[in-house]
Design a protein around this motif. Structure first.
Motif, PDB file in Angstrom:
ATOM      1  N   ALA A   1       0.697  -1.241  -0.141  1.00  0.00           N
ATOM      2  CA  ALA A   1      -0.291   0.193  -0.552  1.00  0.00           C
ATOM      3  C   ALA A   1       0.595   1.282  -0.410  1.00  0.00           C
ATOM      4  N   ALA A   2       1.960   0.743   0.230  1.00  0.00           N
ATOM      5  CA  ALA A   2       2.723   2.254   0.609  1.00  0.00           C
ATOM      6  C   ALA A   2       4.058   2.735  -0.336  1.00  0.00           C
ATOM      7  N   VAL A   3       3.661   1.619  -1.202  1.00  0.00           N
ATOM      8  CA  VAL A   3       4.771   2.246  -2.926  1.00  0.00           C
ATOM      9  C   VAL A   3       3.954   2.289  -4.020  1.00  0.00           C
ATOM     10  N   PHE A   4       2.424   1.731  -3.584  1.00  0.00           N
ATOM     11  CA  PHE A   4       1.813   1.191  -5.178  1.00  0.00           C
ATOM     12  C   PHE A   4       1.797   3.038  -4.890  1.00  0.00           C
ATOM     13  N   LEU A   5       1.519   3.874  -4.980  1.00  0.00           N
ATOM     14  CA  LEU A   5       0.393   5.693  -5.700  1.00  0.00           C
ATOM     15  C   LEU A   5       2.436   6.023  -5.841  1.00  0.00           C
ATOM     16  N   PRO A   6       3.942   5.890  -5.208  1.00  0.00           N
ATOM     17  CA  PRO A   6       5.005   6.651  -5.814  1.00  0.00           C
ATOM     18  C   PRO A   6       5.084   5.801  -7.387  1.00  0.00           C
ATOM     19  N   THR A   7       4.681   4.087  -6.875  1.00  0.00           N
ATOM     20  CA  THR A   7       5.136   3.115  -8.198  1.00  0.00           C
ATOM     21  C   THR A   7       4.123   3.791  -9.909  1.00  0.00           C
ATOM     22  N   VAL A   8       3.189   3.847  -8.937  1.00  0.00           N
ATOM     23  CA  VAL A   8       1.744   4.344 -10.530  1.00  0.00           C
ATOM     24  C   VAL A   8       2.131   5.859 -10.528  1.00  0.00           C
ATOM     25  N   GLY A   9       2.774   6.800  -9.974  1.00  0.00           N
ATOM     26  CA  GLY A   9       3.586   8.002 -10.810  1.00  0.00           C
ATOM     27  C   GLY A   9       4.923   7.863 -11.629  1.00  0.00           C
ATOM     28  N   GLN A  10       5.382   7.117 -10.919  1.00  0.00           N
ATOM     29  CA  GLN A  10       6.410   7.403 -11.146  1.00  0.00           C
ATOM     30  C   GLN A  10       7.282   6.012 -12.558  1.00  0.00           C
ATOM     31  N   TYR A  11       6.111   5.543 -12.719  1.00  0.00           N
ATOM     32  CA  TYR A  11       6.145   3.964 -14.016  1.00  0.00           C
ATOM     33  C   TYR A  11       4.794   4.099 -14.689  1.00  0.00           C
ATOM     34  N   GLY A  12       3.723   3.760 -13.902  1.00  0.00           N
ATOM     35  CA  GLY A  12       2.799   3.657 -14.739  1.00  0.00           C
ATOM     36  C   GLY A  12       2.281   2.614 -13.710  1.00  0.00           C
ATOM     37  N   TYR A  13       0.554   2.398 -14.148  1.00  0.00           N
ATOM     38  CA  TYR A  13      -0.055   1.209 -13.766  1.00  0.00           C
ATOM     39  C   TYR A  13       0.783  -0.312 -14.516  1.00  0.00           C
ATOM     40  N   ALA A  14       1.193  -0.252 -15.695  1.00  0.00           N
ATOM     41  CA  ALA A  14       1.813  -1.192 -15.797  1.00  0.00           C
ATOM     42  C   ALA A  14       3.141  -1.849 -15.369  1.00  0.00           C
ATOM     43  N   ALA A  15       3.465  -1.405 -14.768  1.00  0.00           N
ATOM     44  CA  ALA A  15       4.983  -1.658 -13.879  1.00  0.00           C
ATOM     45  C   ALA A  15       4.314  -2.106 -12.815  1.00  0.00           C
ATOM     46  N   MET A  16       3.067  -1.797 -12.070  1.00  0.00           N
ATOM     47  CA  MET A  16       2.524  -2.386 -10.965  1.00  0.00           C
ATOM     48  C   MET A  16       2.000  -3.339 -10.695  1.00  0.00           C
ATOM     49  N   PHE A  17       1.117  -2.925 -11.922  1.00  0.00           N
ATOM     50  CA  PHE A  17       0.403  -4.823 -12.407  1.00  0.00           C
ATOM     51  C   PHE A  17       1.694  -5.930 -12.814  1.00  0.00           C
ATOM     52  N   PHE A  18       2.855  -5.472 -13.466  1.00  0.00           N
ATOM     53  CA  PHE A  18       4.465  -6.257 -13.865  1.00  0.00           C
ATOM     54  C   PHE A  18       4.493  -7.222 -12.865  1.00  0.00           C
ATOM     55  N   PHE A  19       5.036  -5.833 -11.686  1.00  0.00           N
ATOM     56  CA  PHE A  19       5.620  -6.859 -10.966  1.00  0.00           C
ATOM     57  C   PHE A  19       4.115  -7.706  -9.691  1.00  0.00           C
ATOM     58  N   TRP A  20       3.085  -7.454  -9.610  1.00  0.00           N
ATOM     59  CA  TRP A  20       2.195  -8.118  -8.521  1.00  0.00           C
ATOM     60  C   TRP A  20       2.386  -9.951  -9.795  1.00  0.00           C
ATOM     61  N   ALA A  21       2.543  -9.425 -11.241  1.00  0.00           N
ATOM     62  CA  ALA A  21       2.556 -10.492 -11.765  1.00  0.00           C
ATOM     63  C   ALA A  21       3.720 -11.638 -11.259  1.00  0.00           C
ATOM     64  N   GLY A  22       5.051 -11.030 -11.202  1.00  0.00           N
ATOM     65  CA  GLY A  22       5.786 -11.637 -11.292  1.00  0.00           C
ATOM     66  C   GLY A  22       5.825 -11.885  -9.704  1.00  0.00           C
ATOM     67  N   CYS A  23       5.562 -11.768  -8.641  1.00  0.00           N
ATOM     68  CA  CYS A  23       5.225 -12.271  -7.371  1.00  0.00           C
ATOM     69  C   CYS A  23       4.887 -13.139  -7.357  1.00  0.00           C
ATOM     70  N   THR A  24       3.277 -13.520  -8.416  1.00  0.00           N
ATOM     71  CA  THR A  24       2.082 -14.204  -8.621  1.00  0.00           C
ATOM     72  C   THR A  24       3.001 -15.484  -9.109  1.00  0.00           C
ATOM     73  N   VAL A  25       3.772 -15.460 -10.139  1.00  0.00           N
ATOM     74  CA  VAL A  25       4.320 -16.636 -10.164  1.00  0.00           C
ATOM     75  C   VAL A  25       4.943 -17.067  -9.187  1.00  0.00           C
ATOM     76  N   VAL A  26       5.653 -16.340  -8.605  1.00  0.00           N
ATOM     77  CA  VAL A  26       5.968 -17.391  -7.403  1.00  0.00           C
ATOM     78  C   VAL A  26       5.677 -18.139  -6.492  1.00  0.00           C
ATOM     79  N   TYR A  27       3.719 -17.332  -6.868  1.00  0.00           N
ATOM     80  CA  TYR A  27       3.065 -17.962  -5.985  1.00  0.00           C
ATOM     81  C   TYR A  27       2.498 -19.164  -6.016  1.00  0.00           C
ATOM     82  N   PHE A  28       2.395 -19.551  -7.680  1.00  0.00           N
ATOM     83  CA  PHE A  28       2.270 -20.249  -8.301  1.00  0.00           C
ATOM     84  C   PHE A  28       3.051 -21.692  -8.538  1.00  0.00           C
ATOM     85  N   LEU A  29       4.199 -21.599  -8.183  1.00  0.00           N
ATOM     86  CA  LEU A  29       5.314 -22.287  -8.155  1.00  0.00           C
ATOM     87  C   LEU A  29       5.780 -22.894  -7.348  1.00  0.00           C
TER      88      LEU A  29
END
Length: 616
Positions: free
Chosen positions: A565-593
């Motif tokens: 929650a703390a890094v969400f808005l700064p990340t979106v402002g600096q890099y856009g929503y796409a970067a945040m969604f890709f980061f979450w996707a990477g974390c969820t790949v770890v979840y799947f494994l």
């Protein structure tokens, strides 16, 4: 069995109400209490955050408390605290009783989050345990919806009172509206009293956890508790395994009589004599219960449970649900449509949780986690790619925006002259401006659409970025344990424009594509992690460390959630929503494994058999 599930479900309902009830009450609380009691914005934020502080504090000792007084009495205490908080809040005539009531609600929620899943795991038959945890999650979801409905009912009541007051003189009209709003927020809390009473008194009629009773040497009471939900032969077998796992060497005279004088000792009897648990499938028995807490049988399941909880939060579920209207609005959906989509997502979440209730004991936890995490990865990648295509066409206008700042503030209205100054192409195409700014370590993001009929000004000010510590932040800062920025560092820092981008607003079709991706995300989460996370928390922990291990794992869960929650808005402002969604996707790949290669299937297994798996 049904009664047990009903009361446990009421615990989930209270947990959901704990989280969601303040949203409907806050507008009226702010409009009345802040005037009558001279509450500051900081005090109002403390009232909102007090539930989280109470939850964090109670999570620290919930496991030890459940071990000391039992699971059932911990549930009774949680219900009593919630019930006591309602009149304390609804009858409050000042800041302190209101804050204390909210703090009690948080303590209650933290106890429920540990005690109820723990109780379900230790009491339910292996074939029903998944359904019980899924029901807890379902009622939690319904609790969130119920809190929203309660707020909606009172909002309609206030609107009706406001309309009726229009015919009154100015002074009387203001008094009538004030009274209606004051009554509204108090009524919102009063309407939560009934489920609290049902859970409290209902918990008194439950049997204590048989595994807790065995740990205390109260074997006959444990047998009686098991017989309430199991056949006699099955209860005796499971009781023997519980004694073995607890390191109890006890004579089983009733079992010996049932087996006959010539019968040899069973695998469970031999295991009990050795102080180990013998699984029903004949696999190797677990290690003695008195071995080191640093052994594999304790460390591995504890770390695995913490990893599952951390990955659950790292999917981004809380941030997506909290900002879904903003996300869909920037994806191209009009404001009203985005709000309707938000309601639809909540309904979808509840419906898919029902599906999970039906599947969890049939298909198993491992399958649902793999299915859910795979669906989340696909959904997040799709949303990320859609946003990347839109954000890739935006232009950098940071220097132009920064030049319009006046001192430490900036006011910008996205009208025709401003669009021309920003270099937007002439024409009727709507434009989207996103500005990320900071005051020292504090950042914020604002967006404006040129097709907004109201065309509100974008005002960048210190108050919109620098937030004073919440009650939680202030508490931990006094202990020098707050890892987040100190408000003092932002009070005199200058305004800095970090990013400013403008581009054509995505089409409404693009917005619906993002909506479909988020629908897949919510549905996949509800079917997999939403339900299975409670099972992982309660099933994986060995009996010896289950209660305290669950407390620590929940703290890990809250820490990861707060960090994202703390890094969400700064990340979106600096890099856009796409970067945040890709980061979450990477974390969820770890979840799947993790679900595929590390998580054992626990469907249909007793807790002792699950513990034996990690001892091998």
């Amino acid at each position: 069995m049904r009664y047990l599930l009903f009361i446990a479900g009421m615990g989930g309902l209270l947990y959901g109400i704990d989280i969601g009830i303040i949203a409907g009450a806050l507008p009226y609380l702010e409009a009345t209490a802040s005037v009558a009691w001279k509450l500051s914005a900081q005090q109002l934020s403390f009232i909102v955050a007090a539930v989280l502080l109470g939850s964090v504090l109670s999570s620290l000792f919930a496991g030890a408390l459940a071990d000391a007084i039992g699971r059932r009495w911990t549930m009774v205490l949680a219900g009593a605290l919630f019930t006591a908080s309602i009149p304390l809040i609804a009858l409050s005539d000042g800041y302190l009783p209101l804050l204390l009531g909210r703090l009690l609600q948080g303590v209650s929620g933290g106890l429920i989050g540990v005690a109820v899943p723990l109780y379900l795991a230790e009491c339910l038959h292996a074939d029903k345990r998944g359904r019980g945890a899924a029901l807890f999650q379902l009622l939690l979801t319904i609790g969130l919806v119920a809190a929203a409905v309660i707020g909606l009912v009172q909002a309609n009541s206030v609107d009706s009172a406001t309309q009726a007051a229009q015919a009154l003189p100015a002074g009387a009209r203001a008094d009538a509206i004030f009274a209606a709003k004051d009554h509204a927020w108090r009524s919102i809390f009063w309407m939560c009293l009934t489920p609290g009473l049902v859970f409290t008194f209902g918990s008194l009629l439950l049997a204590e956890s048989p595994r807790w009773l065995v740990q205390r040497g109260r074997i006959e009471q444990a047998r009686a508790a098991l017989l309430r939900t199991r056949a006699p032969a099955e209860a005796e077998t499971e009781l023997r395994d519980m004694q073995a796992a607890a390191g109890t060497v006890a004579a089983r005279r009733n079992q010996a009589a049932a087996q006959g004088p010539g019968a040899g000792p069973s695998a469970g009897d031999i295991a009990a004599a050795r102080g180990v648990a013998a699984p029903r499938d004949g696999s190797p028995a677990s290690a003695p219960a008195g071995d080191s807490l640093a052994s594999r049988r304790y460390i591995l399941p504890f770390l695995l449970a913490c990893l599952v909880l951390a990955c659950t939060q790292a999917t981004g579920i809380n941030s997506v649900l909290a900002y879904v209207v903003n996300i869909l609005n920037q994806a191209g959906l009009p404001g009203a449509t985005a709000n309707m989509a938000d309601v639809g997502l909540k309904v979808l979440n509840a419906v898919m949780t029902v599906v999970a209730v039906l599947l969890v004991d049939r298909k198993g936890r491992k399958f649902l986690l793999m299915l859910g995490s795979a669906g989340i990865v696909v959904a997040l990648l799709a949303a990320g790619l859609l946003f990347r295509s839109a954000e890739g066409e935006q232009r950098d206008v940071r220097s132009i925006v920064a030049a319009q700042a006046q001192g430490d503030t900036l006011t910008l209205r996205l009208d025709a002259p401003t669009l021309q100054a920003l270099g937007a192409p002439a024409g009727d195409a709507a434009q989207l401006l996103t500005v990320s700014y900071s005051y020292g370590p504090f950042t914020n993001v604002q967006t404006r659409r040129s097709d907004d009929p109201a065309l509100p000004a974008m005002i960048l000010s210190r108050d919109s970025a620098v937030q004073e510590d919440s009650v939680i932040g202030a508490f931990f800062r006094r202990l020098h344990l707050n890892p987040f920025a100190d408000p003092a560092a932002g009070r005199n820092a200058p305004l800095q424009i970090e990013q400013a981008r403008i581009g054509a607003l995505p089409s409404e079709a693009h917005g619906w594509q993002v909506t479909l991706a988020i629908c897949l995300f919510v549905a996949s989460f509800a079917v997999g992690p939403g339900v299975c996370v409670w099972l992982a928390l309660s099933e994986l922990m060995p009996t010896r460390i289950r209660s305290n291990g669950m407390s620590i794992a929940l703290l890990v869960n809250q820490f990861v959630s707060t960090t994202i929650a703390a890094v969400f808005l700064p990340t979106v402002g600096q890099y856009g929503y796409a970067a945040m969604f890709f980061f979450w996707a990477g974390c969820t790949v770890v979840y799947f494994l993790t679900a595929t290669f590390l998580l054992p299937e626990t469907k249909g297994k007793t807790l002792e058999e699950i513990e034996a798996h990690f001892a091998r």
